[in-house]
Every structure is written in structure tokens, then in C-alpha cells.
Scaffold this active site. Structure first.
Site, PDB file in Angstrom:
ATOM      1  N   GLY A  17      29.219  52.804  79.027  1.00 49.44           N
ATOM      2  CA  GLY A  17      28.100  52.009  79.520  1.00 49.44           C
ATOM      3  C   GLY A  17      26.734  52.655  79.391  1.00 49.44           C
ATOM      4  N   SER A  23      20.347  54.628  82.409  1.00 47.42           N
ATOM      5  CA  SER A  23      21.598  53.950  82.735  1.00 47.42           C
ATOM      6  C   SER A  23      22.350  54.662  83.862  1.00 47.42           C
ATOM      7  CB  SER A  23      22.518  53.894  81.505  1.00 47.42           C
ATOM      8  OG  SER A  23      21.918  53.236  80.427  1.00 47.42           O
ATOM      9  N   ILE A  24      23.005  53.880  84.704  1.00 52.04           N
ATOM     10  CA  ILE A  24      23.881  54.466  85.712  1.00 52.04           C
ATOM     11  C   ILE A  24      24.928  55.351  85.042  1.00 52.04           C
ATOM     12  CG2 ILE A  24      25.676  53.946  87.410  1.00 52.04           C
ATOM     13  CD1 ILE A  24      24.101  51.437  88.153  1.00 52.04           C
ATOM     14  N   VAL A  69      33.702  45.793  74.023  1.00 47.00           N
ATOM     15  CA  VAL A  69      34.998  45.328  74.517  1.00 47.00           C
ATOM     16  C   VAL A  69      35.337  43.922  74.038  1.00 47.00           C
ATOM     17  CG1 VAL A  69      34.967  46.825  76.538  1.00 47.00           C
ATOM     18  CG2 VAL A  69      33.992  44.521  76.701  1.00 47.00           C
ATOM     19  N   ILE A  96      29.751  48.647  82.630  1.00 44.64           N
ATOM     20  CA  ILE A  96      29.269  47.609  81.726  1.00 44.64           C
ATOM     21  C   ILE A  96      29.366  46.258  82.414  1.00 44.64           C
ATOM     22  CG2 ILE A  96      29.828  48.859  79.600  1.00 44.64           C
ATOM     23  CD1 ILE A  96      32.350  47.172  79.350  1.00 44.64           C
ATOM     24  N   TYR A 159      21.146  36.598  91.994  1.00 42.35           N
ATOM     25  CA  TYR A 159      22.245  37.334  91.365  1.00 42.35           C
ATOM     26  C   TYR A 159      23.227  36.373  90.704  1.00 42.35           C
ATOM     27  CZ  TYR A 159      25.154  41.495  90.747  1.00 42.35           C
ATOM     28  OH  TYR A 159      25.869  42.539  90.211  1.00 42.35           O
ATOM     29  N   LYS A 166      31.401  40.107  90.160  1.00 48.11           N
ATOM     30  CA  LYS A 166      31.540  41.432  90.777  1.00 48.11           C
ATOM     31  C   LYS A 166      32.531  41.398  91.942  1.00 48.11           C
ATOM     32  CE  LYS A 166      28.587  43.956  88.364  1.00 48.11           C
ATOM     33  NZ  LYS A 166      28.986  45.127  87.556  1.00 48.11           N
ATOM     34  N   ALA A 199      20.034  46.614  82.288  1.00 47.93           N
ATOM     35  CA  ALA A 199      20.863  45.480  82.693  1.00 47.93           C
ATOM     36  C   ALA A 199      20.194  44.672  83.804  1.00 47.93           C
ATOM     37  CB  ALA A 199      22.229  45.983  83.153  1.00 47.93           C
TER      38      ALA A 199
END
Length: 258
Positions: A17, A23-24, A69, A96, A159, A166, A199
Site C-alpha cells: 500500500g 502513506s500509512i 490485486v 489498500i 465517508y 470498512k 487516498a
């Protein structure tokens, strides 16, 4: 992060990711490397490679490979490479998520079936597929991480479709923690506070989320990618060997405030 002890010496970690140094996943990569882990990292496509590969080189990543993916065979090829090079895997970080812009920026009622299915596949089911491939390589146990957000359990304005997606990801983590526990594999859904990543730029009025998080959380501070990485490094270590399945909030306590 020079103050991090090498609690992950001899540890092999796959981190999926990284898009850039905000990025995290990159925060996790730097923390794991500082703690002594060897790294495998991926880039999404040829466009992303020039941004990600230099970061991997700077971190001394032993394995670097493409991974989309949605492309048949790429996930299996990556795990074949890990098996051939390392023979085992100790941790997996899945960071991701994706939803088509038109489906993400509209309300849930307006989300198309195709957009919902694609968001669910990339953001949730891909973690299940990774877990299935990773588990046989975690011969002495291991740890799996998936990145979530508070919108999984309560409504967060704008969101939209990612909330249900999620929520499904967190539920998948709980079921995987149950199924893999007898193999000494722990599974953690991680719920960071809002972070200004690429993101998050697709979420309408995201700056308002940042402001609210800073003002409402008990610590009155925003988290950063290093906070997330350090917490995950701890959770991957033997110090956290009896923790699994529950959502871990790294948000300055914002999740406790109504």
C-alpha cells in the site's frame, strides 16, 4: 525513529500500500525497518513504481514487486517470490482501499452495484485472499494488519460507501483471528485517526475531518503515519503476543468522544 529498539530482528514483513512517503504503509515500513525487520514492499503499477521503488531502496527492502490485486495472478506471484526468497513470513500489512470516485463521492443510495462490488473486492476481500496465501508462510506464527477507520462503526459524513466496506473489513479480521488463532497468527484491524494521504483526498470535505479530529480528541492532536507504524511494530512483536482480533484505535482517543 532512532529511539526504536530492534524488537523485530529476524522478522520478515510484507507491506502493501505504499504510494509515496505520506502513506500509512510507508510509516509502517519505516517503523518496522527501524525495529529490525526485513521488508517486502509493492507498488500498484508502472506509474507508481518511480515513486515507491526509491523509498524501498532507501529502506533496504529485500523484495520489491508490482501488485494490483485486481490483476489475476499478481498476488500469487508475489507470495511465490516471498516463499522462494525468504521461505517464511512474519507479518503482513494490508493498507489498500479503493472505490470509484463517482461512487465514493455520492451517498450510499447512489452507489452503483459495480462500484460497491469493486470497493469491497479491493478494500476488503483482497485482505482475505492475502491472508490465505500468507498463513502457510507463517510457520512459527505471525501477525496480519488491515487498515480501517472510525467510519466502519459510526456514520462519518462523506465517508459513504467506504463505511460499510470498512465494517466488512473489520468483521473479516475478527473471523480470521478466530480461524488462524490455533496457528499462532494474530489479526489486527487498525483504525487510525484521519490522515492527509493520497487516498483521503477523494473524500469530500476531508479537511473538516482533520479539524474535528484535532479539536475533539482527548489529546487534541492529529496522529501521523509514524504513530501508526510504531503501534503496528509493537503489535507485531512478542510483547503483544496475546492481543488479537479487536480493533486497535490510533487516534488520540477520538473514538471515545461522542
Amino acid at each position: 525513529m532512532s529511539d526504536v529498539r530492534p524488537i523485530l530482528d529476524g522478522h520478515n514483513s510484507l507491506i502493501v500500500g505504499i504510494a509515496n512517503d505520506q502513506s500509512i504503509a510507508y510509516g509502517c515500513a519505516t517503523a518496522f525497518r527501524a525495529a529490525g525487520a526485513d521488508l517486502a514492499i509493492t507498488w500498484l503499477n508502472d506509474k507508481a513504481r518511480p515513486h515507491v521503488e526509491p523509498l524501498g531502496e532507501a529502506l533496504g527492502a529485500e523484495i520489491m514487486a508490482p501488485l494490483n490485486v485486481e490483476n489475476p495472478g499478481e498476488l500469487e506471484a508475489l507470495f511465490d517470490q516471498i516463499g522462494a526468497r525468504w521461505g517464511r513470513l512474519d507479518s503482513l500489512i494490508h493498507s489498500i482501499a479503493f472505490a470509484p470516485k463517482e461512487d465514493l463521492q455520492g451517498g450510499l443510495l447512489d452507489c452503483s452495484a459495480a462500484g460497491f462490488a469493486r470497493a469491497m473486492d479491493v478494500s476488503c476481500h483482497s485482505f482475505v485472499r492475502m491472508a490465505k496465501l500468507a498463513a502457510p508462510l507463517m510457520k512459527d506464527g505471525g501477525t496480519m494488519f488491515a487498515m480501517s477507520y472510525l467510519g466502519a462503526e459510526r456514520v462519518v459524513a462523506n465517508y459513504n460507501v467506504m463505511g460499510p466496506v470498512k465494517a466488512a473489513l473489520e468483521a473479516a479480521c475478527r473471523y480470521l483471528a478466530f480461524e488462524l488463532g490455533d496457528k499462532d497468527i494474530r489479526v489486527h484491524p487498525i483504525s487510525p485517526g484521519p490522515l492527509a494521504t493520497r487516498a483521503s483526498s477523494g473524500i469530500k470535505d476531508f479537511s473538516r475531518l482533520l479539524n474535528d479530529a484535532a479539536s475533539q480528541s482527548p489529546l487534541h492532536e492529529l496522529v501521523d503515519i509514524d504513530d501508526v507504524g510504531s503501534a503496528c511494530a509493537y503489535l507485531a512483536s512478542p510483547y503483544a503476543r496475546r492481543i488479537t482480533g479487536g480493533t486497535i484505535y490510533i487516534d488520540g482517543g477520538a473514538n471515545i468522544v461522542a
